[in-house]
Design an enzyme around this catalytic site. Structure first.
Site, PDB file in Angstrom:
ATOM      1  N   GLU A 196     -18.272   5.377   1.156  1.00 60.80           N
ATOM      2  CA  GLU A 196     -17.054   6.148   1.408  1.00 60.80           C
ATOM      3  C   GLU A 196     -15.911   5.270   0.944  1.00 60.80           C
ATOM      4  O   GLU A 196     -15.520   4.309   1.615  1.00 60.80           O
ATOM      5  CB  GLU A 196     -16.942   6.500   2.887  1.00 60.80           C
ATOM      6  CG  GLU A 196     -15.879   7.558   3.152  1.00 60.80           C
ATOM      7  CD  GLU A 196     -14.634   6.981   3.784  1.00 60.80           C
ATOM      8  OE1 GLU A 196     -13.587   6.965   3.079  1.00 60.80           O
ATOM      9  OE2 GLU A 196     -14.698   6.566   4.934  1.00 60.80           O
ATOM     10  N   TRP A 254     -11.241  -2.561   8.493  1.00 64.37           N
ATOM     11  CA  TRP A 254     -10.417  -2.885   9.656  1.00 64.37           C
ATOM     12  C   TRP A 254      -9.589  -1.712  10.165  1.00 64.37           C
ATOM     13  O   TRP A 254      -9.064  -1.758  11.276  1.00 64.37           O
ATOM     14  CB  TRP A 254      -9.457  -4.029   9.308  1.00 64.37           C
ATOM     15  CG  TRP A 254      -8.733  -3.814   8.015  1.00 64.37           C
ATOM     16  CD1 TRP A 254      -9.045  -4.339   6.801  1.00 64.37           C
ATOM     17  CD2 TRP A 254      -7.594  -2.969   7.793  1.00 64.37           C
ATOM     18  NE1 TRP A 254      -8.178  -3.879   5.830  1.00 64.37           N
ATOM     19  CE2 TRP A 254      -7.276  -3.048   6.412  1.00 64.37           C
ATOM     20  CE3 TRP A 254      -6.808  -2.165   8.621  1.00 64.37           C
ATOM     21  CZ2 TRP A 254      -6.213  -2.340   5.850  1.00 64.37           C
ATOM     22  CZ3 TRP A 254      -5.752  -1.455   8.055  1.00 64.37           C
ATOM     23  CH2 TRP A 254      -5.458  -1.561   6.694  1.00 64.37           C
ATOM     24  N   LYS A 312     -21.822  -5.931   9.330  1.00 68.19           N
ATOM     25  CA  LYS A 312     -20.790  -6.911   9.000  1.00 68.19           C
ATOM     26  C   LYS A 312     -19.443  -6.269   9.328  1.00 68.19           C
ATOM     27  O   LYS A 312     -18.903  -5.473   8.563  1.00 68.19           O
ATOM     28  CB  LYS A 312     -20.823  -7.313   7.524  1.00 68.19           C
ATOM     29  CG  LYS A 312     -19.914  -8.509   7.227  1.00 68.19           C
ATOM     30  CD  LYS A 312     -19.376  -8.519   5.827  1.00 68.19           C
ATOM     31  CE  LYS A 312     -18.244  -7.547   5.600  1.00 68.19           C
ATOM     32  NZ  LYS A 312     -17.023  -7.826   6.434  1.00 68.19           N
ATOM     33  N   GLU A 330      -3.513   4.536  -4.348  1.00 67.41           N
ATOM     34  CA  GLU A 330      -3.471   4.784  -2.914  1.00 67.41           C
ATOM     35  C   GLU A 330      -2.574   3.735  -2.260  1.00 67.41           C
ATOM     36  O   GLU A 330      -2.809   2.541  -2.400  1.00 67.41           O
ATOM     37  CB  GLU A 330      -4.888   4.717  -2.344  1.00 67.41           C
ATOM     38  CG  GLU A 330      -4.988   5.058  -0.874  1.00 67.41           C
ATOM     39  CD  GLU A 330      -6.425   5.010  -0.380  1.00 67.41           C
ATOM     40  OE1 GLU A 330      -6.737   5.708   0.594  1.00 67.41           O
ATOM     41  OE2 GLU A 330      -7.239   4.273  -0.978  1.00 67.41           O
ATOM     42  N   GLY A 371     -14.704   1.497   2.492  1.00 67.74           N
ATOM     43  CA  GLY A 371     -13.712   0.550   2.015  1.00 67.74           C
ATOM     44  C   GLY A 371     -13.166   0.987   0.665  1.00 67.74           C
ATOM     45  O   GLY A 371     -13.214   2.163   0.308  1.00 67.74           O
TER      46      GLY A 371
END
Length: 534
Positions: free
Chosen positions: A306, A205, A229, A436, A284
């Site tokens: 990634e 997103w 998707k 992260e 993601g």
């Protein structure tokens, strides 16, 4: 209780007890109000809520075999604006059945599409690129509405997103084979490149448009067909791309989109384990990347991943501090810190520590937080409350371990907004140095020597991007080569562009996108010709 606008004005520069500042400054009252009144939600069928110049770009259905379709179950996913909690609309809650239909459509479209000339695919991608430019304002607005990022950021994303179609249009006509000298008389070895087949594209997103085009551009240029998707949090940018693909002349079945939230695991498994799908590409988190990798192993399909990052941002004593602060503002806070290549751990050498920290705090205090569509807003909300809670957890952990809050440090109650934050004196064992954050939190740690900071920077299981600032040429080469990452920004905090090989090492993923990434979507085939009589 104070109103939300009041909280926005008064909370931003507040420090926790015991905090200290390296340089006095006062944060001005710079915020706009954020509406969280759910009673003002618009009906999902009213495209007017988007305010686009071309409302036909807004689609509330999935896209399979050139047709707009609903879920067989009739179920819907509600999509909201993270800045206002306003309902934008609904999309279908699709499942395995619709995914199989999309895969079958891509399979049926592949033979004809793969036989098109490279020049033909080039021309369609150029047209696609031009359409994205033509609808720049609308596409940017869509990104802000569903993602929350400031409109200026969204415009940057749309330009970046479109650039992949332009880049891969050029790559399409440069798919070269080769002749290899033969060990046997009378034979010739020829290597040709062919499209791999049906490709599954799974995207996040945080860049709802660019993370699709970076993959789709390469797939289309190579001659592959795709099942996409898109993220359920921000699907409308993806569906607008499907609409533009029709206008660009992309044939039915070449691009398909399956929207899902509740059935995401089952849909992901179908895409990974299908014998028809020959490649999976994903952007993601690292845990999800590992899950997809295991699923895809069942059919030994090609895969590009990634995944997460934990980027170090290093400022040496001999750095240009103006440039380093400017870069930190962009590199850390772009998209409210919700990018995979964001600086996550900021290490500053002791000689410039006070100056850098003070100046960064001043810059961050001048940010304007609010609805990304409002004039002057520089930073929007996080995508949802769960993301906000993670930032809050990282701040609280660092403060409990001795860090000082210079700016921000708080969430805005009853919203998805976290005030952009600068922490000083962050200990090395703080959570932010091992996880992260994916939020607007700049955590600054002091270091003394080059060897010390290299050890700190590389002390992580991931390695996507890294940044450093130094005017010493010898040090620049040493540090760039020693950083265990796939991409290095030396005296710059901005590395993303269509032409570069984008990707990481260690647990940040496999493969490269952009640049020469078209090879990820092709097979090499050897043809040895005998009986030539030469």
């Amino acid at each position: 209780m104070r109103s939300l606008p009041t909280l926005l004005r008064t909370s931003f520069g507040a420090s926790r007890p015991g905090a200290r500042s390296y340089k006095a400054f006062r944060a001005p009252p710079i915020f706009t109000s954020v509406s969280t009144n759910s009673q003002n939600r618009m009906a999902s069928s009213q495209a007017s809520v988007f305010g686009l110049q071309d409302p036909s770009l807004i689609k509330f259905q999935g896209f399979i075999d050139g047709k707009w379709v609903d879920a067989k179950s009739g179920e819907k996913i509600v999509v909201t604006n993270p800045a206002t909690d306003e309902e934008l609309g609904t999309i279908p809650e699709m499942g395995v059945d619709e995914t199989k239909e999309a895969i079958e459509a891509a399979k049926n479209a592949f033979p004809a599409w793969s036989r098109t000339t490279a020049k033909h695919r080039h021309d369609l991608l150029v047209k696609f690129f031009q359409l994205m430019q033509q609808h720049h304002e609308d596409l940017s607005r869509l990104i802000t509405l569903e993602n929350g990022k400031a409109l200026a950021d969204a415009k940057g994303e749309n330009a970046y997103s479109a650039s992949f179609f332009e880049w891969f249009a050029g790559e399409a006509v440069r798919i070269y084979g080769e002749q290899i000298p033969s060990a046997f008389p009378g034979t010739r070895n020829i290597v040709i490149k062919q499209p791999i087949g049906v490709v599954a594209i799974l995207t996040p997103w945080n860049f709802p448009s660019a993370m699709i085009t970076r993959k789709l551009g390469a797939a289309l240029a190579a001659g592959c067909t795709a099942v996409i998707k898109p993220p359920p949090e921000a699907p409308f940018s993806a569906l607008a791309l499907a609409e533009l693909s029709i206008r660009a002349g992309i044939p039915p079945g070449v691009i398909n989109m399956v929207t899902t939230q509740k059935h995401v695991v089952d849909v992901g498994r179908e895409l990974c384990e299908s014998h028809i799908v020959r490649k999976v590409t994903f952007t993601g988190s690292t845990p999800v990347a590992k899950t997809l990798y295991k699923m895809a192993a069942s059919t030994l399909k090609k895969i590009s991943l990634e995944a997460g990052g934990n980027a170090p941002f290093i400022v040496f004593d001999d750095a240009n501090i103006d440039e380093a602060v400017d870069a930190a503002v962009v590199c850390k806070f772009r998209g409210s810190g919700q990018t995979c290549v964001c600086a996550n751990r900021i290490y500053v050498q002791s000689g410039v520590y006070a100056e850098f920290t003070s100046r960064l705090a001043e810059r961050v205090a001048a940010f304007k937080l609010g609805n990304g569509l409002e004039e002057g807003v520089t930073h929007g909300p996080l995508i949802h409350r769960r993301a906000l809670e993670k930032v809050e957890r990282h701040v609280n952990d660092a403060v409990e371990k001795g860090a000082q809050v210079l700016v921000g440090g708080k969430a805005i109650p009853n919203s998805s907004f976290f005030i952009p934050t600068v922490l000083s004196d962050v200990p090395r064992d703080a959570l932010i140095n091992t996880e992260e954050t994916f939020g607007p939190l700049a955590a600054i740690t002091k270091f003394e020597t080059e060897d010390e900071v290299i050890r700190l920077a590389n002390d992580t299981d991931v390695g996507l991007a890294g940044y450093f600032f130094s005017r010493d040429v010898g040090r620049a080469w040493r540090v760039a080569e020693k950083l265990e990452v796939g991409m290095v920004g030396a005296n710059t905090g901005f590395i993303s562009q269509a032409s570069i090989p984008f990707g990481g090492i260690k647990e940040s993923g496999l493969g490269r996108e952009g640049g020469h990434g078209i090879s990820e979507y092709m097979n090499e085939k050897l043809i040895t010709f005998g009986g030539l009589g030469w």
